[in-house]
Write a protein that holds these residues in place. Sequence first.
Motif, PDB file in Angstrom:
ATOM      1  N   HIS A 182      66.087 -40.163 -27.296  1.00  0.00           N
ATOM      2  CA  HIS A 182      67.182 -39.334 -26.796  1.00  0.00           C
ATOM      3  C   HIS A 182      67.576 -38.276 -27.819  1.00  0.00           C
ATOM      4  CE1 HIS A 182      71.536 -38.492 -26.019  1.00  0.00           C
ATOM      5  NE2 HIS A 182      71.022 -38.237 -24.839  1.00  0.00           N
ATOM      6  N   ARG A 183      67.651 -38.676 -29.081  1.00  0.00           N
ATOM      7  CA  ARG A 183      67.996 -37.706 -30.138  1.00  0.00           C
ATOM      8  C   ARG A 183      66.924 -36.623 -30.248  1.00  0.00           C
ATOM      9  NH1 ARG A 183      69.328 -42.427 -33.063  1.00  0.00           N
ATOM     10  NH2 ARG A 183      67.339 -42.268 -34.185  1.00  0.00           N
ATOM     11  N   GLU A 184      65.660 -37.025 -30.164  1.00  0.00           N
ATOM     12  CA  GLU A 184      64.569 -36.081 -30.375  1.00  0.00           C
ATOM     13  C   GLU A 184      64.367 -35.147 -29.179  1.00  0.00           C
ATOM     14  OE1 GLU A 184      61.226 -38.563 -31.189  1.00  0.00           O
ATOM     15  OE2 GLU A 184      61.874 -39.060 -33.232  1.00  0.00           O
ATOM     16  N   LEU A 185      64.489 -35.678 -27.976  1.00  0.00           N
ATOM     17  CA  LEU A 185      64.112 -34.924 -26.780  1.00  0.00           C
ATOM     18  C   LEU A 185      65.274 -34.169 -26.151  1.00  0.00           C
ATOM     19  CD1 LEU A 185      61.802 -37.623 -25.180  1.00  0.00           C
ATOM     20  CD2 LEU A 185      61.121 -35.641 -26.539  1.00  0.00           C
ATOM     21  N   LYS A 186      66.508 -34.619 -26.465  1.00  0.00           N
ATOM     22  CA  LYS A 186      67.713 -33.941 -25.964  1.00  0.00           C
ATOM     23  C   LYS A 186      67.724 -33.837 -24.435  1.00  0.00           C
ATOM     24  CE  LYS A 186      68.524 -31.307 -30.219  1.00  0.00           C
ATOM     25  NZ  LYS A 186      67.561 -32.068 -31.023  1.00  0.00           N
ATOM     26  N   MET A 187      67.300 -34.906 -23.767  1.00  0.00           N
ATOM     27  CA  MET A 187      67.376 -35.022 -22.318  1.00  0.00           C
ATOM     28  C   MET A 187      68.630 -35.809 -21.948  1.00  0.00           C
ATOM     29  SD  MET A 187      63.473 -36.192 -21.464  1.00  0.00           S
ATOM     30  CE  MET A 187      62.048 -35.146 -21.801  1.00  0.00           C
ATOM     31  N   THR A 188      69.006 -35.753 -20.679  1.00  0.00           N
ATOM     32  CA  THR A 188      70.067 -36.607 -20.159  1.00  0.00           C
ATOM     33  C   THR A 188      69.471 -37.972 -19.816  1.00  0.00           C
ATOM     34  OG1 THR A 188      71.162 -34.676 -19.191  1.00  0.00           O
ATOM     35  CG2 THR A 188      71.852 -36.843 -18.393  1.00  0.00           C
ATOM     36  N   PHE A 189      70.032 -39.031 -20.380  1.00  0.00           N
ATOM     37  CA  PHE A 189      69.619 -40.387 -20.043  1.00  0.00           C
ATOM     38  C   PHE A 189      70.742 -41.041 -19.239  1.00  0.00           C
ATOM     39  CE2 PHE A 189      65.995 -41.908 -22.894  1.00  0.00           C
ATOM     40  CZ  PHE A 189      65.528 -40.637 -23.166  1.00  0.00           C
ATOM     41  N   VAL A 190      70.402 -41.636 -18.096  1.00  0.00           N
ATOM     42  CA  VAL A 190      71.345 -42.430 -17.306  1.00  0.00           C
ATOM     43  C   VAL A 190      70.791 -43.846 -17.249  1.00  0.00           C
ATOM     44  CG1 VAL A 190      72.642 -42.649 -15.162  1.00  0.00           C
ATOM     45  CG2 VAL A 190      71.905 -40.376 -15.947  1.00  0.00           C
TER      46      VAL A 190
END
Length: 310
Positions: A182-190
């Motif tokens: 999440h930190r590396e890819l900067k996508m939204t995680f749900v």
Amino acid sequence: MIQFKNVSKQYADNLALDRLNLTIPSRDFFVLVGPSGSGKTTTLKMLNRLIEPTDGDIYFDDQRIIDYDLKQLRLQMGYVLQNIALFPNLNIQENIAIQAESLGWARKDRVARARQLLSQVDLDPDQYATRMPSELSGGEQQRVGIIRALAIKPKVVLMDEPFSALDPISRKQLQDLVLRLHRELKMTFVFVTHDMHEALRLGQHIAVMRLGHIQQVGTGDEIMQHPANDFVRGFFQNEHAPRPEVIQDLLNEGYGQSTTATATLAATAPMSELAAALQRADQVVVGTEHGARSLKTPDLLDYLATKEAD
């Protein structure tokens, strides 16, 4: 940004969601947590339209989800299940790249992307790319399931209790992994879970659900320090109630080595029995549902020293 506006879902006599209003910020690690039947998985599956609402609207990037072309919507949303469901007749590289293949990516690009992602989750592509799913452990298969969802670089990653079937050590390792991704890819995680410990560990923001309603949304600290009602307070207290010190607590911290030797103690035995056994022997073999593990006196002393420091 994702927004639910007065969203309801009726199943025959069961109202699964009741006028749900919720905002999920872009690039957030957002966790939906609650007991079974709270509506959290229904909420998640509405995002990629596996479930359609009975009433209300859901917006993704300021456009109603219902107005998207379904294929184009799902290409923007990776999906990770508890049941990983890798294709057993395809090798790992082919499993990862299956969506890219359906989009017409050139083979060299598919292979490069699969190898890059394997490296990103600490699976050596030279060793893993051509293996079959049956040759991987449960934790390794789940890593492949995660990167398969990332293969075509979606905006959102949906995760439905992906680690609940794993042993505690694998679960912690994969929690660390998704936090790093999440930190590396900067996508939204749900992320959906029934475990408040997991929610607190992963979530930048957490929505606590019960019987189709949001009880509270906030950071972990906000929910811990200022629970919105008795349900949230009780749910949190139950999750954090003191537990007896048993050998499993030590194993959960990663102590011990796997062994094929015969177990002499169960993981559910109290820590005092382990201490007594280690006074009589150099090592003790403990049986768990995932196999036997060998523990030595330094393991116990290190664990106790850590707890003293806490």
